[in-house]
Write a protein that holds these residues in place. Structure first.
Motif, PDB file in Angstrom:
ATOM      1  N   ILE A  91       0.965  -1.001  -0.136  1.00 23.72           N
ATOM      2  CA  ILE A  91      -0.157  -0.087   0.021  1.00 23.72           C
ATOM      3  C   ILE A  91       0.733   1.160  -0.032  1.00 23.72           C
ATOM      4  N   PRO A  92       0.991   1.788  -1.167  1.00 23.12           N
ATOM      5  CA  PRO A  92       1.608   3.233  -1.082  1.00 23.12           C
ATOM      6  C   PRO A  92       1.133   4.293  -0.568  1.00 23.12           C
ATOM      7  N   ARG A  93       1.684   4.706   0.592  1.00 23.89           N
ATOM      8  CA  ARG A  93       0.991   5.801   1.377  1.00 23.89           C
ATOM      9  C   ARG A  93       1.704   7.236   1.450  1.00 23.89           C
ATOM     10  N   ARG A  94       1.009   8.239   1.483  1.00 26.06           N
ATOM     11  CA  ARG A  94       1.545   9.667   1.407  1.00 26.06           C
ATOM     12  C   ARG A  94       0.361  10.368   1.799  1.00 26.06           C
ATOM     13  N   CYS A  95       0.321  11.764   1.536  1.00 25.92           N
ATOM     14  CA  CYS A  95      -0.629  12.790   1.825  1.00 25.92           C
ATOM     15  C   CYS A  95      -1.879  12.232   1.348  1.00 25.92           C
ATOM     16  N   MET A  96      -3.097  12.182   1.928  1.00 28.08           N
ATOM     17  CA  MET A  96      -4.481  11.940   1.247  1.00 28.08           C
ATOM     18  C   MET A  96      -5.232  12.961   0.533  1.00 28.08           C
ATOM     19  N   HIS A  97      -4.769  14.252   0.644  1.00 27.50           N
ATOM     20  CA  HIS A  97      -5.135  15.632  -0.040  1.00 27.50           C
ATOM     21  C   HIS A  97      -6.658  15.441   0.087  1.00 27.50           C
ATOM     22  N   CYS A  98      -7.204  15.777   1.360  1.00 31.71           N
ATOM     23  CA  CYS A  98      -8.381  15.909   1.656  1.00 31.71           C
ATOM     24  C   CYS A  98      -9.079  17.149   1.084  1.00 31.71           C
ATOM     25  N   GLN A  99     -10.573  16.965   0.662  1.00 30.01           N
ATOM     26  CA  GLN A  99     -11.259  17.632   0.113  1.00 30.01           C
ATOM     27  C   GLN A  99     -11.440  19.129   0.938  1.00 30.01           C
ATOM     28  N   ASN A 100     -11.870  18.703   2.150  1.00 34.11           N
ATOM     29  CA  ASN A 100     -11.776  19.826   3.223  1.00 34.11           C
ATOM     30  C   ASN A 100     -10.793  19.771   4.219  1.00 34.11           C
ATOM     31  N   PRO A 101      -9.566  20.066   4.154  1.00 38.63           N
ATOM     32  CA  PRO A 101      -8.352  19.494   4.870  1.00 38.63           C
ATOM     33  C   PRO A 101      -8.321  20.362   6.171  1.00 38.63           C
ATOM     34  N   PRO A 102      -8.472  19.561   7.295  1.00 38.10           N
ATOM     35  CA  PRO A 102      -8.172  20.418   8.864  1.00 38.10           C
ATOM     36  C   PRO A 102      -6.772  21.178   8.620  1.00 38.10           C
ATOM     37  N   CYS A 103      -5.900  20.676   8.123  1.00 36.42           N
ATOM     38  CA  CYS A 103      -4.461  21.054   8.132  1.00 36.42           C
ATOM     39  C   CYS A 103      -4.562  22.376   7.677  1.00 36.42           C
ATOM     40  N   ALA A 104      -5.376  22.531   6.463  1.00 38.73           N
ATOM     41  CA  ALA A 104      -5.213  23.994   5.893  1.00 38.73           C
ATOM     42  C   ALA A 104      -6.161  24.930   6.668  1.00 38.73           C
ATOM     43  N   ASN A 105      -7.309  24.240   6.871  1.00 38.94           N
ATOM     44  CA  ASN A 105      -8.140  25.056   7.524  1.00 38.94           C
ATOM     45  C   ASN A 105      -7.995  25.621   9.081  1.00 38.94           C
ATOM     46  N   LEU A 106      -7.254  24.841   9.846  1.00 33.24           N
ATOM     47  CA  LEU A 106      -6.769  25.190  10.981  1.00 33.24           C
ATOM     48  C   LEU A 106      -5.377  25.546  11.541  1.00 33.24           C
ATOM     49  N   CYS A 107      -4.457  25.877  10.225  1.00 31.11           N
ATOM     50  CA  CYS A 107      -3.095  26.289  10.394  1.00 31.11           C
ATOM     51  C   CYS A 107      -3.383  27.874  10.833  1.00 31.11           C
ATOM     52  N   PRO A 108      -2.673  28.168  12.113  1.00 28.04           N
ATOM     53  CA  PRO A 108      -2.889  29.721  12.508  1.00 28.04           C
ATOM     54  C   PRO A 108      -2.296  30.819  11.846  1.00 28.04           C
ATOM     55  N   TRP A 109      -1.251  30.032  10.999  1.00 25.46           N
ATOM     56  CA  TRP A 109      -0.395  31.263  10.018  1.00 25.46           C
ATOM     57  C   TRP A 109      -0.687  31.063   8.723  1.00 25.46           C
ATOM     58  N   GLY A 110      -1.675  30.215   8.147  1.00 22.10           N
ATOM     59  CA  GLY A 110      -1.988  30.191   6.763  1.00 22.10           C
ATOM     60  C   GLY A 110      -0.878  29.667   5.865  1.00 22.10           C
ATOM     61  N   ALA A 111       0.036  28.642   6.595  1.00 21.57           N
ATOM     62  CA  ALA A 111       1.048  28.162   5.793  1.00 21.57           C
ATOM     63  C   ALA A 111       0.497  26.909   4.831  1.00 21.57           C
ATOM     64  N   CYS A 112      -0.424  26.230   5.240  1.00 30.54           N
ATOM     65  CA  CYS A 112      -1.012  25.185   4.586  1.00 30.54           C
ATOM     66  C   CYS A 112      -2.238  25.614   3.846  1.00 30.54           C
ATOM     67  N   SER A 113      -2.397  25.095   2.592  1.00 28.56           N
ATOM     68  CA  SER A 113      -3.541  25.692   1.778  1.00 28.56           C
ATOM     69  C   SER A 113      -4.035  24.619   0.830  1.00 28.56           C
ATOM     70  N   ARG A 114      -5.084  24.466   0.377  1.00 32.15           N
ATOM     71  CA  ARG A 114      -5.813  23.805  -0.482  1.00 32.15           C
ATOM     72  C   ARG A 114      -5.882  24.264  -1.841  1.00 32.15           C
TER      73      ARG A 114
END
Length: 319
Positions: free
Chosen positions: A117-140
């Motif tokens: 099973i190749p594993r990497r980022c799932m690239h979510c449609q509504n990613p909490p990493c992007a929505n909750l980064c306080p610095w705006g460093a992660c984005s979709r």
């Protein structure tokens, strides 16, 4: 970036015999900036590792190059995360290894399956990493790619703590924190798969898809990928992962055995995500409220940090 996507770029990979690597309409969807997804048929993966090596070769220029000694942190409980002397580790996710292969031996309906099973980022449609980064460093991005801007990431690790799979990994001793708050910031930068966004912008396939000799991965418009996943699952009486997990992702797996069995069989731990059922993290009331509060703040922070990064680069270039 999507205006640079060319049909020639995608079609040139057909010389590798990969007609199934992308679905009809992929180029047009990419040109329009529409959401793309990938499908992984794990029944085809032989665990050769070509995707892992290709990922490293293609993205090596993005890997961290930390300076030592690291600034002492306050409070002292803030841990150093240093992978710079272990860059060859390839059996888990690290800042230098954005893709790895899990193995699972599973018995299902009287048959033993040995699956990779190749594993990497799932690239979510509504990613909490992007929505909750306080610095705006992660984005979709509109095309479904979720990525971290290493120019402004302060390594606070919020993205990892809210990711259901704990995907992002931190490297100490790099990034803007060393210029701004070397003792009080997150002490590094977070790293993960960015689905070869530069290659996609130029009309090329992600490196892991292009090199796979078994045609494990397919990329295309998400609706078409979901349809293909269901057709594939039906053909093998199989199962789908990623269509609904965490509210839906742009990485879909199809397996001949149930994913709850795979989850029990794979080795899990730091840098080794599981395959459990995952609810939509952004349906959580606390996360929704936090996202609403952070959205304008994160946008402003990203702008300020981006300016700081630009000025820092100018100073470095002038020295």
């Amino acid at each position: 970036m999507t205006e640079h996507v060319s049909r020639r770029g995608f079609l040139k990979v057909l010389g590798l015999g990969g007609a199934g690597l992308f679905l009809p309409g992929t180029v047009e969807a990419a040109q329009r900036g529409e959401e793309l997804a990938t499908l992984l048929d794990i029944s085809r993966c032989v665990g050769c590792g070509e995707c892992v090596y290709a990922c490293r070769e293609s993205n090596g220029h993005k890997y961290p190059r930390p300076e030592k000694p690291f600034p002492p942190m306050y409070p002292k409980r803030v841990k150093v995360s240093d992978w710079s002397d272990r860059q060859d580790v390839d059996d888990r996710l690290t800042p230098y290894n954005w893709l790895f292969i899990q193995n699972a031996e599973v018995e299902h309906e009287g048959e033993v399956h040995d699956l990779n099973i190749p594993r990497r980022c799932m690239h979510c449609q509504n990613p909490p990493c992007a929505n909750l980064c306080p610095w705006g460093a992660c984005s979709r991005e509109e095309n479904g790619i979720v990525r971290i801007n290493d120019d402004i990431c302060l390594g606070g690790s919020k993205c990892k703590s809210v990711c259901p799979w704990d995907i992002p990994q931190r490297q100490t001793g790099v990034g803007l924190y060393k210029k701004l708050l070397p003792r009080f910031a997150g002490n590094g930068v977070m790293y993960k798969c960015d689905r070869c966004f530069e290659r996609v912008a130029q009309g090329e396939l992600p490196a892991c898809i292009e090199v796979c000799p078994e045609g494990v991965q397919t990329i295309g418009p998400r609706d078409a990928i979901v349809k293909k996943a269901h057709e594939l699952a039906e053909s093998m009486n199989g199962f789908i992962y990623g269509e609904h997990e965490n509210g839906g992702t742009n990485t879909l797996y199809v397996s001949p055995v149930p994913f709850d069995k795979l989850d029990k069989a794979v080795e899990k731990g730091p840098g080794r995500p599981g395959l459990e059922l995952v609810p939509d993290m952004m349906n959580d009331e606390e996360n929704l409220a936090m996202a609403a509060v952070l959205a304008p703040v994160a946008g402003l922070a990203a702008g300020v940090l981006g300016l700081g990064a630009a000025l820092t680069k100018e100073d470095d270039d002038a020295e």
